[in-house]
Design an enzyme around this catalytic site. Sequence first.
Site, PDB file in Angstrom:
ATOM      1  N   LYS A  62      29.401 -17.553  41.232  1.00 23.03           N
ATOM      2  CA  LYS A  62      30.664 -17.573  40.485  1.00 23.03           C
ATOM      3  C   LYS A  62      30.400 -17.813  39.004  1.00 23.03           C
ATOM      4  CE  LYS A  62      33.281 -18.938  44.529  1.00 23.03           C
ATOM      5  NZ  LYS A  62      33.714 -20.010  45.424  1.00 23.03           N
ATOM      6  N   GLN A 106      34.837 -26.205  45.090  1.00 31.21           N
ATOM      7  CA  GLN A 106      34.197 -25.494  46.200  1.00 31.21           C
ATOM      8  C   GLN A 106      34.429 -26.233  47.527  1.00 31.21           C
ATOM      9  OE1 GLN A 106      32.563 -22.426  46.019  1.00 31.21           O
ATOM     10  NE2 GLN A 106      32.564 -22.582  48.233  1.00 31.21           N
ATOM     11  N   ASP A 129      42.286 -20.257  42.781  1.00 25.43           N
ATOM     12  CA  ASP A 129      41.925 -19.982  44.176  1.00 25.43           C
ATOM     13  C   ASP A 129      43.164 -19.572  44.979  1.00 25.43           C
ATOM     14  OD1 ASP A 129      39.355 -19.966  45.122  1.00 25.43           O
ATOM     15  OD2 ASP A 129      39.167 -22.152  45.220  1.00 25.43           O
TER      16      ASP A 129
END
Length: 302
Positions: A62, A106, A129
């Site tokens: 990422k 995460q 997200d």
Amino acid sequence: MHRKRGRSKFMATIIDGKQVAQSLREKLADRVKEMKKSGVVPGLAVVLIGDDPASRSYVTAKEKSCDDLGMYSRDIRLPEDTSEDELLKLIDELNGDNAIDGILVQLPLPSHIDEQKVIVAIDPSKDVDGFHPMSVGKMLLEQDTYLPCTPNGILKLLEYSEISTKGKKVVVVGRSNIVGKPIANLMFQKQSFGNATVTVCHTGTKDLKKETLEADILIAAAGRPEMITGDMIKQDAVVIDVGVNRVEDSSKKRGYRLTGDVDFAGASEKASYITPVPGGVGPMTITMLLFNTVKSAASRLP
Ligand code: NDP
């Protein structure tokens, strides 16, 4: 895309996620360049707690993707024993930080940290997200919001492959909050990418094969290596394999290989289109994260 003829039978067209992701990233890079002229550099904070190798490699990918696009990324790696309060405090700081447009924590988090508490702590305007209840609610109501990255990536793959969902029977295997539920919902929305009739399967489904055989579009997101075999697929179905499973393989240097939820060889003989693993849905997930971060940064444009 054209169908390739195999030696004795038709083989599925492979939907090349890497290629679609690359083309979207080129467009995003141009957009970032434009934004920079107005003094806005899209910024993503990536928070990793602990040292799980899979999570570490996702996070590194990422950050690298952000750098490649000329975006700003802040890499925050904290030890496994970080307390919930410490993490919530960090999120609070990032919420108020003008250089940060998107916050990604995460998952999964260590068991002493309440995942939902952490997700809710993220400012919905930085929820790139798309996991915050506010984003999920807006998605359900078909309002403008950050769509979760993997489902949104699937929409883009279908769009690029010119596969219409309207009036089709879509079967989703899996009902997780991050893949199964949102993609099932998006598929039946009254939108250009939806309008399908959707069945969602899970471990309570009585006869999985009976359901999957009905699918014009089959989306496998169960996290079970190669559980969808060729005999479970209707002739000419579109098969989207979300699964990413590590299977032991002593012939590989790293000791494992990655496989999807679909038996690719068997499925390719029946499907009209299929996504490979790796190189299908995976590259799209990160791309849509970048897309959401750029979308968030656009609100800072003068
Ligand atoms: P979860 O484990 O959270 O959910 C799996 C779902 O599949 C559950 O709803 C479960 O049902 C269902 N399921 C499991 N086994 C069966 C079975 N035998 N029959 C029917 N249903 C079953 O997984 P995620 O949604 O997070 O991820 C799914 C897969 O996708 C994983 O391999 C993951 O690594 C991958 N993934 C890939 C991404 C990418 O970018 N390519 C992004 C995110 C995930 P129940 O609810 O009844 O337990």
